[in-house]
Design a protein around this motif. Structure first.
Motif, short mmCIF file in Angstrom:
data_model
loop_
_atom_site.label_atom_id
_atom_site.label_comp_id
_atom_site.label_asym_id
_atom_site.label_seq_id
_atom_site.Cartn_x
_atom_site.Cartn_y
_atom_site.Cartn_z
N TYR A 95 74.32 24.32 12.38
CA TYR A 95 73.39 23.47 11.96
C TYR A 95 73.75 21.95 12.60
O TYR A 95 72.70 21.34 12.94
CB TYR A 95 73.25 23.35 10.48
N ASP A 96 74.90 21.51 12.54
CA ASP A 96 75.12 20.21 13.25
C ASP A 96 74.83 20.02 14.65
O ASP A 96 74.37 18.91 15.02
CB ASP A 96 76.72 19.92 13.08
N LEU A 97 74.56 21.13 15.34
CA LEU A 97 74.26 21.08 16.71
C LEU A 97 72.67 21.02 16.85
O LEU A 97 72.13 20.20 17.52
CB LEU A 97 74.77 22.46 17.25
N PHE A 98 72.06 21.69 15.73
CA PHE A 98 70.66 21.82 15.95
C PHE A 98 69.87 20.69 15.25
O PHE A 98 69.09 19.94 15.74
CB PHE A 98 70.16 22.95 15.14
N LEU A 106 66.31 23.65 8.40
CA LEU A 106 66.61 24.52 9.69
C LEU A 106 66.12 25.98 9.39
O LEU A 106 65.58 26.72 10.23
CB LEU A 106 68.04 24.39 9.91
N GLY A 107 66.54 26.66 8.15
CA GLY A 107 66.05 28.01 8.04
C GLY A 107 64.60 28.22 8.16
O GLY A 107 64.16 29.16 8.62
N VAL A 108 63.86 27.27 7.46
CA VAL A 108 62.32 27.48 7.65
C VAL A 108 61.92 27.40 9.07
O VAL A 108 61.03 28.02 9.72
CB VAL A 108 61.62 26.25 6.92
N GLU A 115 72.82 20.23 3.04
CA GLU A 115 72.44 21.18 2.27
C GLU A 115 70.88 21.41 2.54
O GLU A 115 70.15 22.20 2.85
CB GLU A 115 72.58 21.15 0.92
N GLU A 116 70.29 20.23 2.65
CA GLU A 116 68.68 20.29 2.76
C GLU A 116 68.43 20.42 4.26
O GLU A 116 67.55 20.80 4.77
CB GLU A 116 68.21 18.66 2.24
#
Length: 314
Positions: free
Chosen positions: A293-296, A72-74, A66-67
């Motif tokens: 997100y797991d990739l990034f 990542l969104g930021v 979650e964090e």
């Protein structure tokens, strides 16, 4: 501080000339994007370090999913420079290069306060000149054997090349280009020019074999020539001197010291887009990136603790 740097430079010159069997490497090598193998079947560690930078990637390793997604969104908002809601391959490439050059920017930040004398957030050529050469300008022929006037002229030429708008005042990015010219496309020619000036002893505008070897190897009659010298002669004949005229011109010298073999950041940007572009429009929106997100940045731990302490940028 500047005087100390010049003393260190002088010591490096003495050290180089006192080690005739030690090879000098003029080639500017790209920093690797990651210390890990790039194999998605085994994990995404390579992609994490390439996207975030090595140190920042470590901070994500201990975050909850979650964090990680929130942070990542930021980051997505920072990558999307034109704020059109999409991340392109080019924007990703720029971001990856910045992540990998973070150590350079940190080095510039450390030096910035020494040169920004009036604390206006800019460094003028006069400020740099006065801090670096002020104590030597009164004595144009110092006893230490260095021609500081010539060094200053070279610095001024490089400063003007880095100064894109021609006002002789450098912002942070221009000053970074001045200090680390090999990392900027518009600075590569000045890197080549300075290199040729150092090696071209007869001043004919070319680097011949004798000058090429002489720059790497300080010959002493009583010492046997190391094997690598013969290898370098072969390299010069077969690969450096492309037109076989017995010398290297500017273009050949650039190919030697600034090889453009493979753009790792460009390849990684293409890989990230290919793996994440769900609607195949050639660019990524925030949702597509978060979904992968797991990739990034993919965090693996579920332990909260100190790992969840937020940095200012988040």
């Amino acid at each position: 501080m500047i005087r100390l740097l010049l003393m260190c430079f002088a010591l490096c010159v003495v050290y180089a000339t006192s080690k005739p069997t030690e090879k000098k490497d003029r080639v500017h090598h790209d920093e690797p994007l990651s210390s890990h193998e790039h194999d998605d079947a085994k994990g995404f560690d390579y992609d994490h370090e390439a996207f975030l930078g090595r140190e920042e990637a470590k901070t994500f390793d201990d975050l909850t999913p979650e964090e990680s997604k929130r942070r990542l969104g930021v980051i997505v908002g920072k990558i999307d420079e034109n704020k059109d809601g999409f991340v392109t391959e080019e924007e990703l490439k720029i971001w990856i290069k910045k992540a990998q050059k973070k150590y350079i920017y940190e080095n510039v930040d450390r030096q910035w306060k020494d040169f920004d004398a009036d604390n206006d957030g800019m460094i003028s050529w006069e400020e740099y000149k006065n801090v670096t050469y002020g104590t030597y300008l009164d004595d144009p022929e110092p006893d230490d054997g260095y021609n500081y006037q010539q060094m200053m002229m070279r610095d001024e030429r490089r400063f003007k090349t880095a100064d894109r708008n021609g006002d002789l005042i450098a912002n942070k990015e221009e000053f970074t280009a001045f200090l680390h010219p090999e990392d900027y496309e518009h600075m590569k020619e000045i890197v080549v020019t300075e290199t040729m000036e150092d090696i071209d002893k007869d001043g004919d505008g070319f680097i011949d074999l004798k000058e090429y070897i002489g720059d790497m190897y300080n010959h002493e009659e009583e010492m046997e020539e190391p094997d690598w010298v013969a290898t370098e002669r072969e390299q010069f004949a077969e690969f450096r001197d492309k037109n076989k005229d017995g010398k290297m011109d500017k273009e050949e010298t650039m190919d030697w010291i600034l090889p453009s073999d493979y753009d790792h950041a460009d390849a990684e940007a293409k890989h990230l887009v290919y793996e994440s572009d769900a609607n195949k429009d050639g660019k990524l929106n925030k949702e597509e990136i978060i979904n992968k997100y797991d990739l990034f940045v993919g965090s693996q731990a579920t332990d909260f603790g100190e790992a969840l302490v937020r940095h200012d940028e988040f």
